[in-house]
Design an enzyme around this catalytic site. Structure first.
Site, mmCIF file in Angstrom:
data_model
loop_
_atom_site.group_PDB
_atom_site.id
_atom_site.type_symbol
_atom_site.label_atom_id
_atom_site.label_comp_id
_atom_site.label_asym_id
_atom_site.label_seq_id
_atom_site.Cartn_x
_atom_site.Cartn_y
_atom_site.Cartn_z
ATOM 1 N N HIS A 43 0.834 -1.198 0.000
ATOM 2 C CA HIS A 43 0.000 0.000 0.000
ATOM 3 C C HIS A 43 0.871 1.252 0.000
ATOM 4 C CE1 HIS A 43 1.186 0.367 4.167
ATOM 5 N NE2 HIS A 43 0.843 -0.904 4.328
ATOM 6 N N ASP A 308 3.811 -4.935 2.982
ATOM 7 C CA ASP A 308 5.241 -5.225 2.929
ATOM 8 C C ASP A 308 5.548 -6.618 3.468
ATOM 9 O OD1 ASP A 308 4.481 -4.423 5.477
ATOM 10 O OD2 ASP A 308 6.125 -2.985 5.741
#
Length: 402
Positions: A43, A308
């Protein structure tokens, strides 16, 4: 020939230590024609996920107020993503994977996002840049945990408590964390609240906090000085991306300071998320989804909008590595993404390559960002050679050496 890769690596010409010619020669399949692209994206810029009460323990000064709720994508974060993927759109149109004008066929692109606001909104921002005005929907359910992105949390994968804790502890014993990074984080934050050290410690600092490995709700968790220092470095990177008119960390963290701090985050994040035991449980489902999208999907572009952690899990399972100038080894900045590309190199001959897409620090902080993203070879190999689809399938099943 090489139109896509040539454009993707254009930005690397001016980056010290990275050679455009060598990268092209060594990593682009000769006479390759791009058939499919699968994206695993983090994101964009978000607010911290920690509670205000927790953050207050980590600093001697009040933290800045974010314009969104805890852990949510900001407007600025969405704008940065859209601008980045506008650049990628031009590259893919040059390669013929997207039309030069207008929209792709609905079956040519799929986008799957995790349930959180930051991932759903990031998916929308990516599509806004990649296929503007095309009304491509995001496949996501905001009301439940998405097993593809969180298989352990969803109860579809099991993480052995003792094995994962032992493996992570062994990793921590061998970590080489730069002392200047820890010292700078300590200096900027003034960490920590006396409540974190106990009454027997007069001056509570990061160095006074022990590193502990716990197991909560079926998943392993790192606590202590390294976990906090890692989170603080990431928060400063997020601040740097959010507010282009000022430095992060109460005005004390500029690009040079981030370059010093970020290795702490990268090293600790790798230890926790690329560990083989942990990555297999957390990332196995995503890796298989990527494989199937590359080898079986009818869509020409498939986007997985996640976190991540997802990228680190898959990177660890495939032994992928990259170095981002000024951000460090295996850094995964907001908006960073793994790109898996399927190429036709000759009749009935195909290869799969992996790259890491990243904004530069300059782009993250620019008032009017417009720079090309970096695309770095991630070193995907199957038994020491370029991956055919068949070899990649064996690799994802653990039947071939990484």
């Amino acid at each position: 020939m090489f139109k896509l890769i040539g454009l993707l690596f254009l930005a690397l010409v001016t980056v010290p230590g990275v050679s455009m010619a060598d990268t092209l020669r060594d990593n682009a399949p000769e006479n390759g024609r791009l058939l499919r692209l699968v994206v695993l994206s983090r994101h964009g810029v978000r607010s911290p996920t920690q509670s205000p009460e927790e953050l207050a323990k980590w600093a001697s000064r009040p933290w800045p107020q974010w314009p969104v709720g805890r852990g949510e994508l900001t407007v600025r974060g969405g704008e940065l993503l859209t601008i980045q993927w506008e650049q990628v759109r031009r590259m893919l149109a040059e390669e013929g994977l997207l039309p030069e004008q207008g929209c792709p066929a609905p079956e040519d692109i799929r986008c799957i996002a995790d349930a959180e606001q930051r991932t759903r909104k990031s998916a929308e921002a990516i599509l806004k840049g990649l296929v503007p005005g095309c009304n491509i929907s995001v496949d996501s359910d905001p009301d439940k945990v998405t097993p593809l992105f969180h298989p352990v949390k969803a109860g579809q994968a099991h993480l052995d408590a003792q094995a994962s804790r032992t493996s992570l502890k062994q990793k921590l014993d061998t970590l080489s964390v730069p002392p200047d990074a820890m010292e700078l984080i300590q200096k900027v934050t003034g960490c920590c609240s006396s409540r974190m050290c106990g009454s027997e410690v007069r001056n509570c600092t990061l160095a006074a906090l022990p590193d502990t490995v716990g197991f909560e709700k079926g998943d392993v968790k790192l606590n202590g000085r390294l976990a906090i220092a890692s989170s603080l470095a990431e928060i400063f990177l997020l601040e740097y991306g959010q507010w282009p008119d000022q430095n992060a960390g109460w005005g004390e963290v500029d690009a040079a300071a981030l370059k010093t701090m970020l290795p702490v985050h990268n090293i600790v994040f790798d230890a926790l998320n690329r560990d083989p035991v942990i990555a297999a449980a957390r990332g196995g489902a995503m890796l298989r989804a990527i494989r199937d999208s590359l080898t079986q999907d009818q869509a020409r572009i498939v986007i997985y909008a996640g976190h991540d952690t997802n990228i680190a899990n898959v990177g660890g399972l495939l032994n992928l590595n990259w170095d981002i100038p000024d951000q460090g080894h295996n850094s995964i900045p907001p908006g960073g993404a793994l790109l898996f590309s399927l190429w036709e190199t000759a009749p009935d001959t195909q290869e799969i390559r992996a790259f890491f897409l990243s904004p530069t620090l300059e782009t993250l902080h620019a008032k009017t960002p417009a720079a090309q993203p970096l695309v770095l070879d991630a070193g995907l190999l199957c038994n020491g050679s370029p991956c055919t689809p068949e070899a990649f399938s064996l690799l994802t099943d653990g039947k071939q050496p990484r």
